[in-house]
Design a protein around this motif. Structure first.
Motif, PDB file in Angstrom:
ATOM      1  N   THR A  95       0.730  -1.193  -0.105  1.00 57.60           N
ATOM      2  CA  THR A  95      -0.152   0.065   0.055  1.00 57.60           C
ATOM      3  C   THR A  95       0.805   1.383   0.075  1.00 57.60           C
ATOM      4  OG1 THR A  95      -0.324  -0.097   2.363  1.00 57.60           O
ATOM      5  CG2 THR A  95      -2.043  -1.145   1.135  1.00 57.60           C
ATOM      6  N   GLU A  96       2.259   1.100  -0.173  1.00 60.06           N
ATOM      7  CA  GLU A  96       2.745   2.489  -0.633  1.00 60.06           C
ATOM      8  C   GLU A  96       3.314   2.122  -2.203  1.00 60.06           C
ATOM      9  OE1 GLU A  96       3.835   4.722   1.249  1.00 60.06           O
ATOM     10  OE2 GLU A  96       3.126   4.150   3.247  1.00 60.06           O
ATOM     11  N   PRO A  97       2.773   3.453  -2.783  1.00 61.44           N
ATOM     12  CA  PRO A  97       2.858   3.081  -4.332  1.00 61.44           C
ATOM     13  C   PRO A  97       4.309   2.646  -4.847  1.00 61.44           C
ATOM     14  CG  PRO A  97       1.527   5.087  -3.862  1.00 61.44           C
ATOM     15  CD  PRO A  97       1.881   4.639  -2.418  1.00 61.44           C
ATOM     16  N   ASP A  98       5.187   3.507  -4.144  1.00 58.33           N
ATOM     17  CA  ASP A  98       6.593   2.995  -4.961  1.00 58.33           C
ATOM     18  C   ASP A  98       7.084   1.617  -4.432  1.00 58.33           C
ATOM     19  OD1 ASP A  98       6.830   3.860  -2.226  1.00 58.33           O
ATOM     20  OD2 ASP A  98       8.941   4.541  -2.373  1.00 58.33           O
ATOM     21  N   LEU A  99       6.682   1.166  -3.319  1.00 54.59           N
ATOM     22  CA  LEU A  99       6.975  -0.358  -3.001  1.00 54.59           C
ATOM     23  C   LEU A  99       6.013  -1.180  -3.938  1.00 54.59           C
ATOM     24  CD1 LEU A  99       7.520   0.140   0.877  1.00 54.59           C
ATOM     25  CD2 LEU A  99       9.205   0.308  -1.038  1.00 54.59           C
ATOM     26  N   ARG A 100       5.155  -0.858  -4.212  1.00 49.01           N
ATOM     27  CA  ARG A 100       4.085  -1.697  -4.835  1.00 49.01           C
ATOM     28  C   ARG A 100       4.484  -1.914  -6.187  1.00 49.01           C
ATOM     29  NH1 ARG A 100      -1.236  -4.493  -3.525  1.00 49.01           N
ATOM     30  NH2 ARG A 100      -1.376  -5.707  -5.634  1.00 49.01           N
ATOM     31  N   LEU A 101       5.278  -0.770  -6.774  1.00 52.02           N
ATOM     32  CA  LEU A 101       5.598  -0.792  -8.402  1.00 52.02           C
ATOM     33  C   LEU A 101       6.740  -1.486  -8.384  1.00 52.02           C
ATOM     34  CD1 LEU A 101       4.938   2.904  -9.284  1.00 52.02           C
ATOM     35  CD2 LEU A 101       3.517   0.813  -9.758  1.00 52.02           C
ATOM     36  N   LYS A 102       7.761  -1.504  -7.377  1.00 52.72           N
ATOM     37  CA  LYS A 102       8.894  -2.389  -7.146  1.00 52.72           C
ATOM     38  C   LYS A 102       8.572  -3.889  -7.208  1.00 52.72           C
ATOM     39  CE  LYS A 102      12.048   1.175  -4.995  1.00 52.72           C
ATOM     40  NZ  LYS A 102      12.571   1.276  -3.706  1.00 52.72           N
ATOM     41  N   ASP A 103       7.374  -4.036  -6.463  1.00 50.23           N
ATOM     42  CA  ASP A 103       7.159  -5.559  -6.517  1.00 50.23           C
ATOM     43  C   ASP A 103       6.428  -5.971  -7.646  1.00 50.23           C
ATOM     44  OD1 ASP A 103       8.063  -6.372  -4.148  1.00 50.23           O
ATOM     45  OD2 ASP A 103       6.367  -6.192  -3.023  1.00 50.23           O
ATOM     46  N   GLN A 104       5.911  -5.286  -8.565  1.00 48.44           N
ATOM     47  CA  GLN A 104       5.529  -5.365  -9.978  1.00 48.44           C
ATOM     48  C   GLN A 104       6.676  -5.795 -10.727  1.00 48.44           C
ATOM     49  OE1 GLN A 104       3.027  -2.502 -11.757  1.00 48.44           O
ATOM     50  NE2 GLN A 104       1.244  -2.391 -10.346  1.00 48.44           N
ATOM     51  N   ASP A 105       7.521  -4.768 -10.894  1.00 45.04           N
ATOM     52  CA  ASP A 105       8.854  -4.916 -11.368  1.00 45.04           C
ATOM     53  C   ASP A 105       9.594  -6.168 -11.239  1.00 45.04           C
ATOM     54  OD1 ASP A 105       8.317  -2.333 -12.603  1.00 45.04           O
ATOM     55  OD2 ASP A 105       9.711  -1.474 -11.090  1.00 45.04           O
ATOM     56  N   ARG A 106       9.725  -6.591  -9.972  1.00 45.45           N
ATOM     57  CA  ARG A 106      10.307  -7.578  -9.327  1.00 45.45           C
ATOM     58  C   ARG A 106       9.520  -9.001 -10.207  1.00 45.45           C
ATOM     59  NH1 ARG A 106      12.813  -9.274  -4.450  1.00 45.45           N
ATOM     60  NH2 ARG A 106      11.792  -7.514  -3.614  1.00 45.45           N
ATOM     61  N   ASP A 107       8.321  -8.864 -10.398  1.00 43.03           N
ATOM     62  CA  ASP A 107       7.669  -9.933 -11.108  1.00 43.03           C
ATOM     63  C   ASP A 107       7.307  -9.784 -12.732  1.00 43.03           C
ATOM     64  OD1 ASP A 107       6.269 -12.478 -10.617  1.00 43.03           O
ATOM     65  OD2 ASP A 107       4.237 -11.531 -10.626  1.00 43.03           O
ATOM     66  N   GLY A 108       8.095  -8.710 -12.977  1.00 44.48           N
ATOM     67  CA  GLY A 108       7.972  -8.662 -14.676  1.00 44.48           C
ATOM     68  C   GLY A 108       6.627  -8.207 -15.126  1.00 44.48           C
ATOM     69  N   VAL A 109       5.952  -7.254 -14.402  1.00 43.18           N
ATOM     70  CA  VAL A 109       4.627  -7.028 -14.585  1.00 43.18           C
ATOM     71  C   VAL A 109       4.645  -5.268 -14.495  1.00 43.18           C
ATOM     72  CG1 VAL A 109       2.312  -6.729 -13.401  1.00 43.18           C
ATOM     73  CG2 VAL A 109       3.241  -8.994 -13.758  1.00 43.18           C
ATOM     74  N   GLN A 110       3.907  -4.870 -15.572  1.00 39.87           N
ATOM     75  CA  GLN A 110       3.898  -3.266 -15.727  1.00 39.87           C
ATOM     76  C   GLN A 110       2.633  -2.707 -15.042  1.00 39.87           C
ATOM     77  OE1 GLN A 110       4.668  -5.200 -18.733  1.00 39.87           O
ATOM     78  NE2 GLN A 110       6.592  -5.112 -17.486  1.00 39.87           N
ATOM     79  N   ALA A 111       1.755  -3.470 -14.705  1.00 34.86           N
ATOM     80  CA  ALA A 111       0.389  -2.864 -14.095  1.00 34.86           C
ATOM     81  C   ALA A 111      -0.550  -4.044 -13.615  1.00 34.86           C
ATOM     82  CB  ALA A 111      -0.743  -2.264 -15.192  1.00 34.86           C
ATOM     83  N   GLU A 112      -1.240  -3.540 -12.505  1.00 31.78           N
ATOM     84  CA  GLU A 112      -2.366  -4.586 -11.796  1.00 31.78           C
ATOM     85  C   GLU A 112      -3.501  -3.821 -11.618  1.00 31.78           C
ATOM     86  OE1 GLU A 112      -0.380  -6.720  -8.120  1.00 31.78           O
ATOM     87  OE2 GLU A 112       0.784  -4.755  -8.326  1.00 31.78           O
ATOM     88  N   VAL A 113      -4.376  -4.865 -11.845  1.00 33.39           N
ATOM     89  CA  VAL A 113      -5.991  -4.414 -11.606  1.00 33.39           C
ATOM     90  C   VAL A 113      -6.077  -4.964 -10.071  1.00 33.39           C
ATOM     91  CG1 VAL A 113      -8.405  -5.160 -11.892  1.00 33.39           C
ATOM     92  CG2 VAL A 113      -6.663  -4.907 -13.745  1.00 33.39           C
ATOM     93  N   LEU A 114      -6.495  -4.020  -9.049  1.00 37.93           N
ATOM     94  CA  LEU A 114      -6.596  -4.188  -7.701  1.00 37.93           C
ATOM     95  C   LEU A 114      -7.784  -4.489  -7.262  1.00 37.93           C
ATOM     96  CD1 LEU A 114      -4.148  -1.281  -7.002  1.00 37.93           C
ATOM     97  CD2 LEU A 114      -3.634  -3.708  -7.015  1.00 37.93           C
ATOM     98  N   TYR A 115      -8.091  -5.825  -6.511  1.00 40.15           N
ATOM     99  CA  TYR A 115      -9.334  -6.109  -5.663  1.00 40.15           C
ATOM    100  C   TYR A 115      -9.227  -5.701  -4.299  1.00 40.15           C
ATOM    101  CZ  TYR A 115     -10.858  -8.863  -9.786  1.00 40.15           C
ATOM    102  OH  TYR A 115     -11.543  -9.377 -10.916  1.00 40.15           O
ATOM    103  N   GLY A 116     -10.081  -5.409  -3.818  1.00 40.50           N
ATOM    104  CA  GLY A 116     -10.189  -4.690  -2.422  1.00 40.50           C
ATOM    105  C   GLY A 116     -10.460  -5.662  -1.271  1.00 40.50           C
TER     106      GLY A 116
END
Length: 379
Positions: A95-116
């Protein structure tokens, strides 16, 4: 944004949200009915004044369980990245945007659809307070996604106990550009064939914004008086079966006639898996042809699926073999980050292995193009 892979199923769980989010933002009438954090025997945990339990702060999965090494393989793999250790330090990677994006990068993903947080809001057992919780969450989500709107695709969380309330929240979020609605799903909710849902279908049709129902499984059996070895058998059956719960929802929705009445209605069944869907569609067509042509359907049930429905999955080699029946335009891949049955941070290995036998164009549809089209993303 240049997209190669989009995860159409990621999660934001209540236990990873700022600890004072709800008490700080609730209106005066609801402050004492909001989820909040207290010290528990295993560390800080989320609770409510009525005794609802949401799990450990920054815990494992949507229920905030304690991470225990060696119990769940995928959780061990996630733990190896420091996810849970960071959580114990108050580092909220979800739930910190910059950290979430780093975990996307770690997984080779450029975007996520976020369920809540719909499951957590349901545990309040207080519909009015739950509506306030979802309003606060949707406001937080809006600001969270603004940090990277091309990479964080948040779904506004919509209650289902009162359709006037649901439609009001839908339209509030539609006006500020939300790309999807995540509607509360629970085992005892009003069946989707019921006219109760009509205002929701109409609102989704008019806005063109897709509605999502995420799989939750059926009601968990009471195992409190069972011996441990029996409990484990019950747990195995329940966990393995949980995606099958979505089959009745799919059948009920198509037979309700809503897709016929509202051709601009788009439905996503999240984390549903794929392999069971062709059989259900075939059987619906059979029964419709045989004895239910009096229903207000002008096409075969399966044709509504191909026109208006999508399913997400994280790993399903059987389903991939049935793409000709499923429809390659109706399938979207997602990692399920950060849940224990997900495949983060090894998504690329799973995709390479399971999609090796299909063509490059079909792979792009499943891992990118279908999501880009549905959520209006530009490459």
């Amino acid at each position: 944004m240049k997209y190669d892979v989009i995860s159409a199923d990621g999660h934001v769980d209540l236990i990873w949200l700022p600890p004072d989010l709800f008490t700080r933002n609730a209106s005066a009438a609801f402050k004492d009915r909001m989820p909040y954090v207290v010290d528990g025997p295993k560390g800080p945990e989320w609770t409510s004044s009525k005794g609802a339990k949401f799990g450990l702060v920054n815990g494992m999965g949507s229920a905030g369980r304690e991470y225990v090494p060696g119990v769940i393989h995928r959780s061990d793999r996630m733990a190896s990245t420091g996810l849970y250790d960071d959580g114990k330090k108050g580092i909220r990677r979800l739930t910190e945007p910059d950290l979430r994006l780093k975990d996307q990068d770690r997984d080779g993903v450029q975007a996520e659809v976020l369920y809540g947080i719909l499951g957590a809001s349901g545990r309040l057992n207080d519909p009015e307070a739950s509506t306030e919780v979802l309003r606060i969450y949707n406001d937080w989500l809006h600001e969270f996604c603004k940090a990277a709107p091309d990479r964080l695709i948040g779904l506004a969380n919509i209650p289902n106990h009162d359709m006037d309330v649901a439609v009001t929240e839908m339209m509030r979020n539609a006006r500020r550009g939300v790309r999807g609605f995540d509607v509360a799903n629970k085992p005892d909710m009003t069946p989707l064939w019921d006219p109760f849902w009509e205002p929701l279908w109409q609102a989704a049709h008019e806005t063109g914004i897709p509605i999502h129902f995420h799989t939750i499984g059926g009601r968990s059996p009471d195992t409190s008086k069972m011996p441990h070895h029996v409990v484990r058998r019950v747990q195995a059956a329940h966990i393995t079966h949980f995606q099958m719960h979505m089959s009745y929802m799919l059948m009920a929705l198509i037979y309700s006639g809503a897709p016929e009445r509202y051709p601009n209605l788009k439905i996503v069944i999240g984390e549903a898996g794929l392999g069971w869907i062709p059989y259900v569609l075939q059987h619906m067509d059979l029964e419709w042809e045989d004895q239910f042509k009096d229903l207000d359907l002008k096409m075969k049930p399966s044709e509504y699926w191909h026109r208006q429905f999508y399913a997400t999955y994280q790993t399903d080699p059987v389903g991939i073999r049935l793409l000709d029946l499923l429809g390659e335009d109706n399938v979207m891949w997602g990692s399920d980050y950060p849940h224990p049955d997900g495949i983060w941070p090894d998504s690329q290995e799973f995709l390479d292995r399971e999609l090796d036998s299909i063509g490059a164009e079909t792979r792009r549809k499943i891992t990118r193009d279908n999501a880009m089209k549905l959520y209006r993303l530009a490459n």
